[in-house]
Design a protein around this motif. Structure first.
Motif, PDB file in Angstrom:
ATOM      1  N   TRP A   1       0.836  -1.206   0.000  1.00  3.28           N
ATOM      2  CA  TRP A   1       0.000   0.000   0.000  1.00  3.28           C
ATOM      3  C   TRP A   1       0.872   1.258   0.000  1.00  3.28           C
ATOM      4  N   LEU A   2       1.882   1.272   0.864  1.00  4.23           N
ATOM      5  CA  LEU A   2       2.783   2.416   0.922  1.00  4.23           C
ATOM      6  C   LEU A   2       3.681   2.473  -0.317  1.00  4.23           C
TER       7      LEU A   2
ATOM      8  N   LYS B   1       1.853   3.869  -3.408  1.00  8.37           N
ATOM      9  CA  LYS B   1       1.668   5.321  -3.325  1.00  8.37           C
ATOM     10  C   LYS B   1       2.912   6.048  -3.841  1.00  8.37           C
ATOM     11  N   TRP B   2       4.072   5.477  -3.559  1.00  5.06           N
ATOM     12  CA  TRP B   2       5.326   6.080  -4.008  1.00  5.06           C
ATOM     13  C   TRP B   2       5.567   5.813  -5.488  1.00  5.06           C
TER      14      TRP B   2
ATOM     15  N   SER C   1       3.503   4.996  -7.879  1.00  5.78           N
ATOM     16  CA  SER C   1       2.499   5.555  -8.787  1.00  5.78           C
ATOM     17  C   SER C   1       2.756   7.019  -9.128  1.00  5.78           C
ATOM     18  N   LYS C   2       3.687   7.649  -8.425  1.00 11.20           N
ATOM     19  CA  LYS C   2       3.989   9.057  -8.663  1.00 11.20           C
ATOM     20  C   LYS C   2       5.335   9.271  -9.358  1.00 11.20           C
TER      21      LYS C   2
ATOM     22  N   GLU D   1      -4.106   1.593  -6.027  1.00  9.27           N
ATOM     23  CA  GLU D   1      -3.459   2.898  -6.194  1.00  9.27           C
ATOM     24  C   GLU D   1      -3.174   3.181  -7.665  1.00  9.27           C
TER      25      GLU D   1
ATOM     26  N   LYS E   1      -6.474   3.844  -9.378  1.00  5.52           N
ATOM     27  CA  LYS E   1      -7.006   5.125  -8.882  1.00  5.52           C
ATOM     28  C   LYS E   1      -6.428   6.302  -9.660  1.00  5.52           C
ATOM     29  N   TYR E   2      -5.126   6.254  -9.951  1.00  5.20           N
ATOM     30  CA  TYR E   2      -4.473   7.348 -10.652  1.00  5.20           C
ATOM     31  C   TYR E   2      -4.291   7.063 -12.142  1.00  5.20           C
TER      32      TYR E   2
ATOM     33  N   PRO F   1      -1.329  12.461 -10.392  1.00  2.77           N
ATOM     34  CA  PRO F   1      -2.423  12.338  -9.448  1.00  2.77           C
ATOM     35  C   PRO F   1      -3.245  13.622  -9.323  1.00  2.77           C
TER      36      PRO F   1
END
Length: 307
Positions: free
Chosen positions: A121-122, A125-126, A128-129, A231, A234-235, A300
């Motif tokens: 999960w963490l 988040k990293w 995906s950016k 994630e 989502k993005y 995002p």
């Protein structure tokens, strides 16, 4: 243990349904423009890579290799998301099929699986950016690490670590180390480093029976991938046509591996894959040194503005 297995299977099926709903909803929302890729290419790649994944070779490095050979993706920025999103359902199917084969203490299994989920999960988040250049650099390193681990596995070095181990569960400081280790592996998997070989090395070094690695690594992947993929979906940081092809082809590959293969010598194939994966790794690292291409997916912030 029967109750634990039933509970885990229920959770995995629930995750598959939740993820499937979210994934399909995103595809329907973008049905007018699923991307520029030639979608049919991803179906045989998914079939072959998840066939090999079911046999223990892994799917991330081989899928990356397939995409590079066919030049499927126009932008490597979408690679981590496509790997995670596309292989989620096939990996859950693998876990559902194999989880009842080997027993492992409930606390060890559940705690390590939850740790991998939180790590993914963490990590997602990293990842995906990341820009395309950073993705290429991370994936290049990830492929190199994967190739090294595959080589160690083929040379039976990892097997030596587990020789003589009999424990079916962990407690105390060893369990803490296992939880922290699987948390890190869950995060790294979102960047393209497969969890199978490093998880196997981890449980061996902690003194667990080598057979225990299979339910732990399969269930970890099956549980963490829907969380990580959420994630990326989502993005919109994945190839939609690629994910569709990998999912459908991958399901067929898992079924084929389970029903058709009883004994297969994969030594030559594995070393061939290792060599090409290393070549792909070097290529991606060199590409990361070039000027970045124009992103094909929204950031995002842009995604939320357009939603």
């Amino acid at each position: 243990m029967v109750i634990v297995v039933a509970a885990i299977l229920t959770v995995l099926v629930g995750l598959a349904l939740w993820y499937g709903f979210f994934f399909i909803r995103d595809l329907l929302a973008h049905k007018a423009n699923l991307g520029p890729e030639k979608g049919w290419i991803a179906y045989p790649i998914g079939l072959v890579t998840d066939f090999l994944d079911t046999l223990g070779i892994g799917s991330f490095a081989t899928t990356t290799l397939g995409f590079k050979i066919t030049k499927f993706l126009k932008n490597d920025e979408l690679l981590p998301g496509t790997l995670n999103v596309g292989h989620t359902i096939p990996v859950i199917l693998e876990a559902v099929i194999f989880i009842t084969v080997v027993e492992v203490e409930a606390l060890t299994l559940i705690s390590m699986v939850v740790a991998a989920m939180l790590g993914s999960w963490l990590g997602a988040k990293w990842v995906s950016k990341l820009s395309e250049r950073k993705v290429q650099r991370v994936m290049g390193i990830a492929l190199a690490v994967t190739a090294i681990l595959m080589a160690l596995q083929s040379l039976k070095v990892l097997d030596i670590l587990g020789r003589g181990n009999e424990a079916m569960g962990l407690s105390g400081i060893l369990l803490v180390v296992a939880i922290i280790g699987n948390f890190i592996l869950g995060a790294l998997m979102t960047a393209g480093i497969g969890l199978y070989a490093p998880c196997m090395a981890l449980v061996y070094m902690l003194g667990l029976n080598p057979l225990v690695a299979f339910p732990i690594m399969m269930t970890s992947c099956a549980a963490l991938m829907p969380v990580a993929s959420f994630e990326f979906v989502k993005y919109s940081r994945y190839s939609k046509k690629g994910a569709i092809g990998l999912t459908i082809g991958g399901i067929l590959g898992v079924i084929a591996a389970v029903t058709l293969v009883t004994s297969l010598d994969l030594t030559l194939l594995t070393w061939l894959i290792i060599a090409v994966v290393l070549y792909t790794s070097v290529t991606m690292i060199l590409q990361s040194a070039k000027p970045a291409a124009t992103p094909v997916a929204p950031s995002p912030t842009e995604y939320h503005k357009g939603a």
